[in-house]
Design a protein around this motif. Structure first.
Motif, PDB file in Angstrom:
ATOM      1  N   GLU A  93       0.829  -1.200   0.000  1.00 44.23           N
ATOM      2  CA  GLU A  93       0.000   0.000   0.000  1.00 44.23           C
ATOM      3  C   GLU A  93       0.864   1.251   0.000  1.00 44.23           C
ATOM      4  O   GLU A  93       0.563   2.233  -0.694  1.00 44.23           O
ATOM      5  N   PRO A 127      -8.529  10.063  -0.361  1.00 41.72           N
ATOM      6  CA  PRO A 127      -9.120   8.792  -0.807  1.00 41.72           C
ATOM      7  C   PRO A 127      -8.731   8.368  -2.219  1.00 41.72           C
ATOM      8  O   PRO A 127      -8.469   7.189  -2.471  1.00 41.72           O
ATOM      9  N   LYS A 130      -5.372   6.369  -2.628  1.00 44.74           N
ATOM     10  CA  LYS A 130      -5.179   5.048  -2.042  1.00 44.74           C
ATOM     11  C   LYS A 130      -5.470   3.984  -3.101  1.00 44.74           C
ATOM     12  O   LYS A 130      -6.142   4.256  -4.094  1.00 44.74           O
ATOM     13  N   LYS A 132      -7.423   1.086  -4.962  1.00 43.38           N
ATOM     14  CA  LYS A 132      -8.870   0.880  -5.040  1.00 43.38           C
ATOM     15  C   LYS A 132      -9.303  -0.238  -4.089  1.00 43.38           C
ATOM     16  O   LYS A 132      -8.498  -1.051  -3.643  1.00 43.38           O
ATOM     17  N   ALA A 133     -10.600  -0.263  -3.781  1.00 40.10           N
ATOM     18  CA  ALA A 133     -11.118  -1.101  -2.692  1.00 40.10           C
ATOM     19  C   ALA A 133     -10.764  -2.569  -2.840  1.00 40.10           C
ATOM     20  O   ALA A 133     -10.559  -3.273  -1.839  1.00 40.10           O
ATOM     21  N   SER A 134     -10.669  -3.071  -4.063  1.00 37.98           N
ATOM     22  CA  SER A 134     -10.425  -4.501  -4.251  1.00 37.98           C
ATOM     23  C   SER A 134      -9.067  -4.925  -3.681  1.00 37.98           C
ATOM     24  O   SER A 134      -8.900  -6.083  -3.275  1.00 37.98           O
ATOM     25  N   TYR A 136      -7.821  -4.280  -0.894  1.00 36.55           N
ATOM     26  CA  TYR A 136      -7.977  -4.638   0.510  1.00 36.55           C
ATOM     27  C   TYR A 136      -8.828  -5.910   0.681  1.00 36.55           C
ATOM     28  O   TYR A 136      -8.825  -6.505   1.754  1.00 36.55           O
ATOM     29  N   ASP A 137      -9.522  -6.300  -0.392  1.00 41.74           N
ATOM     30  CA  ASP A 137     -10.341  -7.512  -0.350  1.00 41.74           C
ATOM     31  C   ASP A 137      -9.579  -8.747  -0.802  1.00 41.74           C
ATOM     32  O   ASP A 137      -9.815  -9.851  -0.305  1.00 41.74           O
TER      33      ASP A 137
END
Length: 328
Positions: A93, A127, A130, A132-134, A136-137
């Protein structure tokens, strides 16, 4: 154990490093001279033999050293093998966030004060900068071009379409057995070796592909070339400490960055397991870690030029070195 490919009078062969004497042994010549059970000449098959294969190689090297045969005198770097595919992951990250901030400072300088103000006020990363949300998934990757990987020591071509060539310090993992829908434990067990990888990038093209491209910022940004270290390290040496290895970037003898693998978001097993989700992963595929924090010129805001020698090192694994060629 450390393995590499060497030049011989008849072509190429595998060599292994005899640690007690700090010498490289030509396994093919040792086999021919001393006889015994063959260790073969296929790197991926040898890695897949794991402890049994390493024991055979160790015994062969000990015998070669005792007899004074098969010592390698020319260790000119070569590609250790030909990867059958290239999957490039995002591992840190911190790398993404620093690189994104520098992209904004370079390409949208008017927005930089607003970003800085937001982060000062909220004490949070802006935001949009950072991953993208995937990410962190689940692990995230793109498919690279395995046909444009050059060897350690080879010139790195400078594509004609970029003015901002950059290096990226990574490690790569060699898959040595077939996988599909693997667990992270099964996937970790399918990693046969580690090697240092340099994922060269065209940063000005990346900005344009990110904003305007239909397929994201990893098409012409990435596919022109990358480089692979000449030495492969087996997982028994580094897998259990892969997130605790120091690393460095040296350009023309000057240290540009001292960093480490600390902060790796997804483990090697989780990374390889995701690659196998719903599809077959085959022996010989190369899977890369993503760029270590402070492991690229973009984050450092220092830029390579034609003629520079870039040396990337990860302690415990090895290094890769390339001289940047003139713009094509």
């Amino acid at each position: 154990m450390k393995l590499r490919r060497i030049s011989t009078r008849s072509g190429t062969a595998l060599a292994a490093r005899h640690e007690p004497t700090d010498t490289w042994i030509d396994l093919e010549e040792a086999q021919h001279t001393l006889g015994g059970e063959s260790v073969g000449s296929d790197l991926v098959l040898l890695l897949a033999a794991r402890e049994r294969g390493r024991d055979r190689v160790s015994s062969l090297m000990d015998a070669a050293v005792a007899e004074g045969v098969a010592t390698v005198r020319d260790c000119t770097p070569l590609l250790p093998y030909a990867p059958s595919s290239l999957r490039c992951f995002l591992g840190w990250e911190a790398h993404w966030i620093r690189a994104a901030h520098q992209m904004v400072r370079t390409n949208l300088p008017a927005a930089a004060p607003f970003v800085r103000g937001y982060e000062t006020l909220t004490r949070r990363t802006f935001p949009a900068l950072k991953p993208k949300a995937s990410f962190y998934d689940h692990p995230a990757y793109y498919t690279g071009n395995h046909l444009t990987i050059v060897a350690d020591g080879a010139p790195m071509p400078w594509p004609s379409y970029t003015q901002a060539l950059d290096f990226e310090l990574e490690f790569a993992m060699i898959v040595d057995r077939p996988l599909k829908d693997a667990s992270s434990t099964e996937a970790a067990d399918a990693i046969g070796g580690f090697v240092v990888f340099d994922d060269f990038s065209a940063r000005d093209v990346q900005w344009e592909e990110e904003r305007k491209g239909s397929f994201g910022p990893v098409v012409k940004t990435k596919t022109f070339g990358s480089s692979l270290g000449s030495v492969i390290v087996t997982p028994d040496e580094v897998l259990d400490r892969i997130d605790r290895l120091d690393a460095s970037v040296v350009v023309d003898g000057q240290t540009w960055s001292s960093t480490s693998t600390r902060g790796l978001h997804w483990s090697p097993g989780e990374t390889v397991a995701y690659a196998s989700r719903g599809e077959q992963v085959y022996p010989g595929e190369l899977i890369t870690s993503g760029t270590l924090p402070m492991g690229c010129g973009l984050e450092l805001d220092r830029w390579i030029e034609p003629g520079n020698e870039v040396v990337l090192t990860i302690d415990g694994i090895g290094s890769v070195s390339n001289v940047v060629a003139a713009q094509g």
